[in-house]
Design an enzyme around this catalytic site. Structure first.
Site, PDB file in Angstrom:
ATOM      1  N   GLY A 207       1.932  -6.786  -4.837  1.00  0.00           N
ATOM      2  CA  GLY A 207       1.723  -5.402  -5.276  1.00  0.00           C
ATOM      3  C   GLY A 207       2.732  -5.007  -6.353  1.00  0.00           C
ATOM      4  N   LYS A 208       2.622  -3.758  -6.806  1.00  0.00           N
ATOM      5  CA  LYS A 208       3.508  -3.273  -7.882  1.00  0.00           C
ATOM      6  C   LYS A 208       4.976  -3.366  -7.451  1.00  0.00           C
ATOM      7  CE  LYS A 208       0.976   0.592  -8.209  1.00  0.00           C
ATOM      8  NZ  LYS A 208      -0.281   0.158  -7.583  1.00  0.00           N
TER       9      LYS A 208
ATOM     10  N   THR B  58       6.708   1.494   3.061  1.00  0.00           N
ATOM     11  CA  THR B  58       5.321   1.964   2.940  1.00  0.00           C
ATOM     12  C   THR B  58       5.227   3.413   3.403  1.00  0.00           C
ATOM     13  OG1 THR B  58       4.503  -0.259   3.296  1.00  0.00           O
ATOM     14  CG2 THR B  58       2.948   1.518   3.743  1.00  0.00           C
ATOM     15  N   THR B  59       4.413   4.208   2.706  1.00  0.00           N
ATOM     16  CA  THR B  59       4.271   5.625   3.067  1.00  0.00           C
ATOM     17  C   THR B  59       2.877   5.887   3.654  1.00  0.00           C
ATOM     18  OG1 THR B  59       3.530   6.195   0.845  1.00  0.00           O
ATOM     19  CG2 THR B  59       5.894   6.372   1.281  1.00  0.00           C
TER      20      THR B  59
ATOM     21  N   ALA C 107      10.960   6.948   3.091  1.00  0.00           N
ATOM     22  CA  ALA C 107       9.771   7.117   2.249  1.00  0.00           C
ATOM     23  C   ALA C 107      10.165   7.147   0.782  1.00  0.00           C
ATOM     24  CB  ALA C 107       9.044   8.405   2.624  1.00  0.00           C
TER      25      ALA C 107
ATOM     26  N   MET D  72      13.305   5.283  -1.567  1.00  0.00           N
ATOM     27  CA  MET D  72      14.502   4.443  -1.539  1.00  0.00           C
ATOM     28  C   MET D  72      15.485   4.769  -2.664  1.00  0.00           C
ATOM     29  SD  MET D  72      13.853   2.586   1.112  1.00  0.00           S
ATOM     30  CE  MET D  72      15.298   1.579   0.987  1.00  0.00           C
TER      31      MET D  72
ATOM     32  N   HIS E 101       2.506  12.202  -9.070  1.00  0.00           N
ATOM     33  CA  HIS E 101       2.458  10.732  -9.054  1.00  0.00           C
ATOM     34  C   HIS E 101       1.286  10.221  -9.878  1.00  0.00           C
ATOM     35  CE1 HIS E 101       5.214  11.065  -5.574  1.00  0.00           C
ATOM     36  NE2 HIS E 101       5.574   9.842  -5.902  1.00  0.00           N
TER      37      HIS E 101
ATOM     38  N   LYS F  95      -2.211   6.471  -6.718  1.00  0.00           N
ATOM     39  CA  LYS F  95      -1.574   6.712  -5.407  1.00  0.00           C
ATOM     40  C   LYS F  95      -2.614   7.160  -4.402  1.00  0.00           C
ATOM     41  CE  LYS F  95       2.377   8.908  -3.171  1.00  0.00           C
ATOM     42  NZ  LYS F  95       2.773   7.682  -2.469  1.00  0.00           N
TER      43      LYS F  95
ATOM     44  N   GLY G 119       4.921  10.784   0.686  1.00  0.00           N
ATOM     45  CA  GLY G 119       5.831  10.647   1.823  1.00  0.00           C
ATOM     46  C   GLY G 119       7.167  11.302   1.492  1.00  0.00           C
ATOM     47  N   THR G 120       7.553  11.274   0.229  1.00  0.00           N
ATOM     48  CA  THR G 120       8.829  11.869  -0.171  1.00  0.00           C
ATOM     49  C   THR G 120       8.793  13.393  -0.042  1.00  0.00           C
ATOM     50  OG1 THR G 120       9.146  10.062  -1.700  1.00  0.00           O
ATOM     51  CG2 THR G 120      10.492  12.014  -2.064  1.00  0.00           C
TER      52      THR G 120
HETATM   53  N1  LIG Z   1       9.771   4.111  -0.064  1.00  0.00           N
HETATM   54  C1  LIG Z   1       9.719   4.079  -1.399  1.00  0.00           C
HETATM   55  O1  LIG Z   1      10.721   4.338  -2.090  1.00  0.00           O
HETATM   56  C2  LIG Z   1       8.416   3.735  -2.084  1.00  0.00           C
HETATM   57  C3  LIG Z   1       8.372   3.566  -3.479  1.00  0.00           C
HETATM   58  C4  LIG Z   1       7.179   3.145  -4.064  1.00  0.00           C
HETATM   59  C5  LIG Z   1       6.062   2.922  -3.269  1.00  0.00           C
HETATM   60  N2  LIG Z   1       6.142   3.121  -1.923  1.00  0.00           N
HETATM   61  C6  LIG Z   1       5.006   2.867  -1.039  1.00  0.00           C
HETATM   62  O2  LIG Z   1       4.889   1.446  -0.865  1.00  0.00           O
HETATM   63  C7  LIG Z   1       3.529   1.105  -0.650  1.00  0.00           C
HETATM   64  C8  LIG Z   1       3.105   0.033  -1.649  1.00  0.00           C
HETATM   65  O3  LIG Z   1       3.215   0.541  -2.959  1.00  0.00           O
HETATM   66  P1  LIG Z   1       2.731  -0.307  -4.248  1.00  0.00           P
HETATM   67  O4  LIG Z   1       2.788   0.642  -5.381  1.00  0.00           O
HETATM   68  O5  LIG Z   1       3.481  -1.588  -4.337  1.00  0.00           O
HETATM   69  O6  LIG Z   1       1.208  -0.590  -3.834  1.00  0.00           O
HETATM   70  P2  LIG Z   1       0.247  -1.746  -4.317  1.00  0.00           P
HETATM   71  O7  LIG Z   1      -1.130  -1.327  -3.933  1.00  0.00           O
HETATM   72  O8  LIG Z   1       0.518  -2.109  -5.739  1.00  0.00           O
HETATM   73  O9  LIG Z   1       0.679  -3.003  -3.419  1.00  0.00           O
HETATM   74  C9  LIG Z   1       0.390  -3.154  -2.046  1.00  0.00           C
HETATM   75  C10 LIG Z   1       0.306  -4.638  -1.733  1.00  0.00           C
HETATM   76  O10 LIG Z   1       0.119  -4.781  -0.315  1.00  0.00           O
HETATM   77  C11 LIG Z   1      -0.885  -5.750  -0.087  1.00  0.00           C
HETATM   78  N3  LIG Z   1      -1.566  -5.506   1.194  1.00  0.00           N
HETATM   79  C12 LIG Z   1      -2.452  -4.515   1.489  1.00  0.00           C
HETATM   80  N4  LIG Z   1      -2.914  -4.650   2.750  1.00  0.00           N
HETATM   81  C13 LIG Z   1      -2.274  -5.722   3.269  1.00  0.00           C
HETATM   82  C14 LIG Z   1      -2.321  -6.369   4.534  1.00  0.00           C
HETATM   83  N5  LIG Z   1      -3.091  -5.903   5.537  1.00  0.00           N
HETATM   84  N6  LIG Z   1      -1.537  -7.449   4.735  1.00  0.00           N
HETATM   85  C15 LIG Z   1      -0.742  -7.914   3.726  1.00  0.00           C
HETATM   86  N7  LIG Z   1      -0.682  -7.359   2.503  1.00  0.00           N
HETATM   87  C16 LIG Z   1      -1.421  -6.269   2.279  1.00  0.00           C
HETATM   88  C17 LIG Z   1      -1.846  -5.572  -1.262  1.00  0.00           C
HETATM   89  O11 LIG Z   1      -2.660  -6.759  -1.464  1.00  0.00           O
HETATM   90  C18 LIG Z   1      -0.896  -5.324  -2.417  1.00  0.00           C
HETATM   91  O12 LIG Z   1      -0.488  -6.534  -3.035  1.00  0.00           O
HETATM   92  C19 LIG Z   1       2.750   2.431  -0.748  1.00  0.00           C
HETATM   93  O13 LIG Z   1       2.601   2.961   0.556  1.00  0.00           O
HETATM   94  C20 LIG Z   1       3.663   3.318  -1.576  1.00  0.00           C
HETATM   95  O14 LIG Z   1       3.438   4.697  -1.357  1.00  0.00           O
HETATM   96  C21 LIG Z   1       7.289   3.527  -1.330  1.00  0.00           C
END
Ligand SMILES: NC(=O)c1ccc[n+]([C@@H]2O[C@H](COP(=O)([O-])OP(=O)(O)OC[C@H]3O[C@@H](n4cnc5c(N)ncnc54)[C@H](O)[C@@H]3O)[C@@H](O)[C@H]2O)c1
Length: 251
Positions: free
Chosen positions: A11-12, A85-86, A109, A111, A141, A145, A151-152
């Protein structure tokens, strides 16, 4: 050298973490978990359950269902985890609390250091300004999203609510359904979705003839990735328990 598993590695945020950890000398990525298949420099498993590589800590940036499943495994294997994850349900949050009785669990939520400082300032502002000032939180956002409000935004509202005395705040997300004056006990939370905005949060304290706004804006995902890696290094080897940015930053 802290050995890290990244859940959501394709993911991103997962890709950003991989890139960032490559530049560090105190930790390394030993495996990934992702349901999406793609080439990677480390072995990637479709679930944490199937992962045969041992590690000191897992960082999770995936989705709520994957987080839920991973928490059981982390608890069973005593694998410390940083949950980023949020949009987690109350059931998953309860599971997270429970997992923290068996292993070290770090949850935030957001970091970034900036948001965690903003939360501290928001609690202070509310303590000083009190109920003479209406609180409105606006978050912005990117258009991909999934969850809203962020979540923040909820984390900021929860912190103000838990810290407030003499008032039980209630969250209002939508003013289109009812026609009535705003009440003092409301914290309004609004979500904007558009383009590639990484993450912006404004906390407004609106009083008679003056408005104080606390604002944080993330220009790239690096701020979250950096906080998550620091949290993983901090968490490795810690006893079971629930840890937060407040603990790590001694806020
Ligand atoms: N806490 C923080 O500071 C913060 C910052 C950014 C994003 N986030 C959260 O993190 C999460 C991910 O963000 P992102 O932008 O990387 O999303 P994204 O969609 O780019 O990446 C998510 C990844 O998880 C994988 N995935 C999904 N379901 C899965 C499963 N059942 N098993 C294994 N892998 C699985 C997907 O294939 C994908 O590669 C979101 O909930 C986002 O809100 C939190």
């Amino acid at each position: 050298m802290v050995k890290i598993i990244i859940q959501g590695i394709h993911g991103k945020m997962g890709r950003k973490l991989l890139e960032m950890i490559e530049q560090r000398s105190d930790c390394e990525v030993v495996a990934g978990v992702d349901k999406f298949k793609a080439p990677c420099v480390v072995p990637v498993f479709s679930s944490l359950d199937e992962c045969t590589v041992s590690a000191d800590v897992m960082i999770d940036f995936s989705n709520p269902a994957a987080t839920d499943a991973a928490l059981s495994i982390c608890a069973a294997k005593n694998l410390p985890c940083v949950i980023c994850t949020t949009g987690l349900s109350d059931e998953t949050l309860a599971k997270l609390e429970n997992a923290s009785k068996s292993t070290a669990v770090f949850k935030s939520a957001n970091m970034s250091v900036g948001i965690n400082l903003l939360i501290l300032l928001a609690k202070k502002a509310n303590a000083v300004l009190g109920t003479d000032f209406d609180i409105e939180i606006i978050e912005k956002h990117h258009h991909n999203k999934l969850d809203a409000p962020s979540g923040t935004a909820l984390m900021i509202a929860d912190a103000i609510k838990e810290n407030a005395s003499g008032i039980e705040y209630e969250y209002v997300y939508d003013r289109s359904k009812v026609r009535r004056k705003r009440e003092v006990k409301e914290i309004g939370i609004s979500a904007v979705r558009g383009g590639s905005i990484v993450g912006e949060h404004d906390v407004m304290f609106c009083g008679q003839d003056e408005v104080i706004t606390l604002s944080q804006s993330a220009a790239s995902r690096d701020v979250f990735a950096n906080g998550a890696v620091n949290a993983a290094v901090y968490l490795a080897g810690k006893p079971a328990g629930l840890y937060s940015m407040e603990d790590m930053l001694s806020l």
